[in-house]
Design a protein around this motif. Structure first.
Motif, PDB file in Angstrom:
ATOM      1  N   ALA A  93       0.843  -1.209   0.000  1.00  0.00           N
ATOM      2  CA  ALA A  93       0.000   0.000   0.000  1.00  0.00           C
ATOM      3  C   ALA A  93       0.872   1.251   0.000  1.00  0.00           C
ATOM      4  O   ALA A  93       0.587   2.208  -0.735  1.00  0.00           O
ATOM      5  CB  ALA A  93      -0.924  -0.007   1.217  1.00  0.00           C
ATOM      6  N   PHE A  97       0.844   4.119  -2.804  1.00  0.00           N
ATOM      7  CA  PHE A  97       0.591   5.539  -2.540  1.00  0.00           C
ATOM      8  C   PHE A  97       1.762   6.402  -3.031  1.00  0.00           C
ATOM      9  O   PHE A  97       1.555   7.528  -3.487  1.00  0.00           O
ATOM     10  CB  PHE A  97       0.349   5.775  -1.040  1.00  0.00           C
ATOM     11  CG  PHE A  97      -0.938   5.164  -0.536  1.00  0.00           C
ATOM     12  CD1 PHE A  97      -2.092   5.224  -1.294  1.00  0.00           C
ATOM     13  CD2 PHE A  97      -0.998   4.515   0.701  1.00  0.00           C
ATOM     14  CE1 PHE A  97      -3.286   4.661  -0.847  1.00  0.00           C
ATOM     15  CE2 PHE A  97      -2.173   3.943   1.159  1.00  0.00           C
ATOM     16  CZ  PHE A  97      -3.327   4.009   0.385  1.00  0.00           C
ATOM     17  N   ASP A 102       0.628  10.247  -3.395  1.00  0.00           N
ATOM     18  CA  ASP A 102      -0.293  10.663  -2.334  1.00  0.00           C
ATOM     19  C   ASP A 102       0.485  10.627  -1.014  1.00  0.00           C
ATOM     20  O   ASP A 102       0.425   9.660  -0.252  1.00  0.00           O
ATOM     21  CB  ASP A 102      -1.493   9.701  -2.295  1.00  0.00           C
ATOM     22  CG  ASP A 102      -2.595  10.185  -1.362  1.00  0.00           C
ATOM     23  OD1 ASP A 102      -2.319  11.042  -0.513  1.00  0.00           O
ATOM     24  OD2 ASP A 102      -3.729   9.686  -1.484  1.00  0.00           O
ATOM     25  N   ARG A 104       0.271  12.164   1.785  1.00  0.00           N
ATOM     26  CA  ARG A 104      -0.474  12.131   3.046  1.00  0.00           C
ATOM     27  C   ARG A 104      -0.705  10.680   3.485  1.00  0.00           C
ATOM     28  O   ARG A 104      -0.535  10.320   4.633  1.00  0.00           O
ATOM     29  CB  ARG A 104      -1.812  12.852   2.835  1.00  0.00           C
ATOM     30  CG  ARG A 104      -2.460  13.339   4.091  1.00  0.00           C
ATOM     31  CD  ARG A 104      -3.588  14.297   3.781  1.00  0.00           C
ATOM     32  NE  ARG A 104      -4.394  13.883   2.631  1.00  0.00           N
ATOM     33  CZ  ARG A 104      -5.716  14.007   2.547  1.00  0.00           C
ATOM     34  NH1 ARG A 104      -6.371  14.524   3.552  1.00  0.00           N
ATOM     35  NH2 ARG A 104      -6.382  13.641   1.474  1.00  0.00           N
ATOM     36  N   PHE A 105      -1.076   9.841   2.522  1.00  0.00           N
ATOM     37  CA  PHE A 105      -1.355   8.447   2.868  1.00  0.00           C
ATOM     38  C   PHE A 105      -0.098   7.583   2.929  1.00  0.00           C
ATOM     39  O   PHE A 105      -0.119   6.512   3.526  1.00  0.00           O
ATOM     40  CB  PHE A 105      -2.437   7.862   1.947  1.00  0.00           C
ATOM     41  CG  PHE A 105      -3.797   8.213   2.446  1.00  0.00           C
ATOM     42  CD1 PHE A 105      -4.403   7.459   3.437  1.00  0.00           C
ATOM     43  CD2 PHE A 105      -4.441   9.358   2.002  1.00  0.00           C
ATOM     44  CE1 PHE A 105      -5.628   7.819   3.958  1.00  0.00           C
ATOM     45  CE2 PHE A 105      -5.667   9.731   2.520  1.00  0.00           C
ATOM     46  CZ  PHE A 105      -6.268   8.958   3.501  1.00  0.00           C
ATOM     47  N   VAL A 108       0.410   8.180   6.590  1.00  0.00           N
ATOM     48  CA  VAL A 108      -0.564   7.436   7.409  1.00  0.00           C
ATOM     49  C   VAL A 108      -0.217   5.946   7.430  1.00  0.00           C
ATOM     50  O   VAL A 108      -0.142   5.306   8.490  1.00  0.00           O
ATOM     51  CB  VAL A 108      -2.013   7.647   6.867  1.00  0.00           C
ATOM     52  CG1 VAL A 108      -2.984   6.657   7.481  1.00  0.00           C
ATOM     53  CG2 VAL A 108      -2.479   9.074   7.131  1.00  0.00           C
ATOM     54  N   THR A 109       0.014   5.379   6.245  1.00  0.00           N
ATOM     55  CA  THR A 109       0.314   3.948   6.155  1.00  0.00           C
ATOM     56  C   THR A 109       1.679   3.653   6.776  1.00  0.00           C
ATOM     57  O   THR A 109       1.891   2.567   7.340  1.00  0.00           O
ATOM     58  CB  THR A 109       0.257   3.483   4.684  1.00  0.00           C
ATOM     59  OG1 THR A 109      -0.911   4.042   4.084  1.00  0.00           O
ATOM     60  CG2 THR A 109       0.173   1.975   4.568  1.00  0.00           C
ATOM     61  N   ILE A 111       2.822   5.059   9.434  1.00  0.00           N
ATOM     62  CA  ILE A 111       2.602   4.941  10.889  1.00  0.00           C
ATOM     63  C   ILE A 111       2.154   3.509  11.226  1.00  0.00           C
ATOM     64  O   ILE A 111       2.638   2.905  12.191  1.00  0.00           O
ATOM     65  CB  ILE A 111       1.542   5.961  11.379  1.00  0.00           C
ATOM     66  CG1 ILE A 111       2.052   7.382  11.181  1.00  0.00           C
ATOM     67  CG2 ILE A 111       1.207   5.727  12.849  1.00  0.00           C
ATOM     68  CD1 ILE A 111       1.016   8.456  11.505  1.00  0.00           C
ATOM     69  N   VAL A 112       1.250   2.952  10.395  1.00  0.00           N
ATOM     70  CA  VAL A 112       0.777   1.577  10.635  1.00  0.00           C
ATOM     71  C   VAL A 112       1.969   0.615  10.567  1.00  0.00           C
ATOM     72  O   VAL A 112       2.117  -0.269  11.427  1.00  0.00           O
ATOM     73  CB  VAL A 112      -0.302   1.171   9.581  1.00  0.00           C
ATOM     74  CG1 VAL A 112      -0.740  -0.270   9.804  1.00  0.00           C
ATOM     75  CG2 VAL A 112      -1.497   2.098   9.651  1.00  0.00           C
TER      76      VAL A 112
END
Lengths: 127, 270
Positions: A93, A97, A102, A104-105, A108-109, A111-112
């Motif tokens: 993912a 991204f 992208d 921003r994602f 976010v991803t 961090i996961v």
């Protein structure tokens, strides 16, 4: 639904497409390893060894690469591969991204992924 | 291991997978009591096996849902931050609790799950309320209605809060947590039920992976039992997702809810 469907809709480089490909491959690899281990264990019970009292990914990988294809090692390898499948999908993912720019994602991803990596390090090396 | 135990484990995993695939759940609600009652497996080991089953259900189901484009990956990743954090905490906590305490907690979870399922079954025919003025616009093709559904996401912080709880329950008791996430996404965020179910199915694998390594490191994973159950679950969830369009899910939900209620009582009295 086939790859042709995805390609015909020009979705080849879409994140969904690549994650689904990775998942399919991972499920087949882990399923094959577990099936092989079970088959060996049932057919030749003597190959079920109890060395893995406290197994670690390192000793399972070590035994696998040294050619010790015993029942327990194959089953543990399949299980570990299955456990890693969600991590592969998060990594894919992030790559998707990045390809889509992208950012921003990607963050976010990311961090996961950091949370998962931190948990694995804690479980296997610190606890 | 006797051949009848091997067949029972495969069939138990298959049944958990098929129910999981049909109802959009992880299958752990059925797999854990099955292992505890029929194989007398310690609760920690049953939870570890169930977590592997949840990863298998999620991986097999996500392949099909991603190809159908019903998964909202971006929303899934935002919620995953909360869910994974909750799961890590749950996995660590579980190792400090006794088998008996976990059984009582699991019994309570099954009771809540069955009540939620009954409430959802009663509202089965309510139409989706789709918002178009939220965040993260997305769309998918609804094969039943033969039309493209456009939707956006609202109230992300509220669903994140529910995801922390769902993740915590997942790590603590070895279930997927979809029973909390799907209604939260559908009711609070206004996501169509198909997209909510698919996104939850995609998420539960990542959440389960967060606690899987904790159980593995504590030696709760029996390779023989876990492999048999995982293979059964893989086959079951693929079959479940495949036949989901042809089965009356309302009737199935009622049967499943009543079964879970019975198991809940039995587990509490154990």
């Amino acid at each position: 639904m086939t790859d042709n469907f995805l390609l015909s809709n020009n979705l080849k480089y879409k994140t969904e497409y690549w994650i689904s490909r990775i998942l399919r491959i991972c499920v087949w690899i882990s399923g094959s390893l577990m099936t092989a281990g079970l088959f060996l264990g049932i057919s030749f019970p003597s190959t079920v060894i109890q060395f893995l009292e406290n197994p670690t990914p390192a000793n399972i990988a070590g035994r696998l690469f040294s050619g010790s294809f015993d029942s327990s090692t194959l089953m543990f390898a399949g299980l570990l591969f299955l456990m890693c499948t969600p991590i592969f999908r998060v990594i894919t993912a992030i790559a998707g991204f990045i390809a889509e720019r992208d950012w921003r994602f990607v963050f976010v991803t990311g961090i996961v992924l950091v949370l998962l990596a931190g948990e694995i390090v804690y479980s296997l090396f610190i606890k | 291991m006797p051949i009848n135990s091997i067949i029972s484990l495969l069939l138990g995993g298959f049944a958990a997978g098929i129910f999981g695939g049909l109802l959009g759940l992880g299958g752990g609600a059925l797999l854990v009591p099955f292992l505890v009652f029929f194989f007398d497996i310690p609760m920690h080991q049953a939870i570890a096996t169930s977590i592997i089953g949840v990863i298998a259900t999620s991986s097999a189901g996500a392949v099909m849902n991603l190809e159908r484009k019903t998964v909202h990956i971006r929303l899934g990743m935002i919620l995953e931050i909360a869910s994974v954090a909750g799961a890590i905490f749950g996995g660590i906590t579980a190792n400090y609790l006794s088998s008996g305490t976990l059984e009582k907690l699991f019994s309570g979870l099954l009771f809540v799950t069955s009540i939620i399922m009954i409430l959802r079954a009663r509202k089965h025919n309510v139409k989706d309320t789709v918002y178009t003025d939220g965040y993260l616009p997305a769309s998918f093709y609804d094969e039943t209605g033969k039309k493209k559904i456009n939707y956006t996401v609202k109230n992300i912080p509220s669903v994140m809060l529910v995801s922390v709880i769902a993740g915590n329950v997942s790590g603590l008791l070895g279930v997927g947590g979809g029973i909390f996430k799907v209604p939260a996404m559908h009711i609070l965020s206004g996501i169509p039920i198909k997209a909510a179910t698919a996104t939850s199915n995609f998420m539960i694998g990542v959440t389960a992976a967060a606690s899987a390594f904790i159980y593995f490191a504590h030696g709760h994973l029996n390779p023989f039992i876990a492999s048999l159950a995982a293979l059964g679950v893989l086959a079951g969830s693929m079959t479940g997702v495949h036949i989901s369009g042809r089965i009356q899910s309302k009737t199935l939900t009622w049967i499943f809810a009543v079964v879970l209620l019975g198991i809940s009582v039995q587990l509490f009295l154990r």
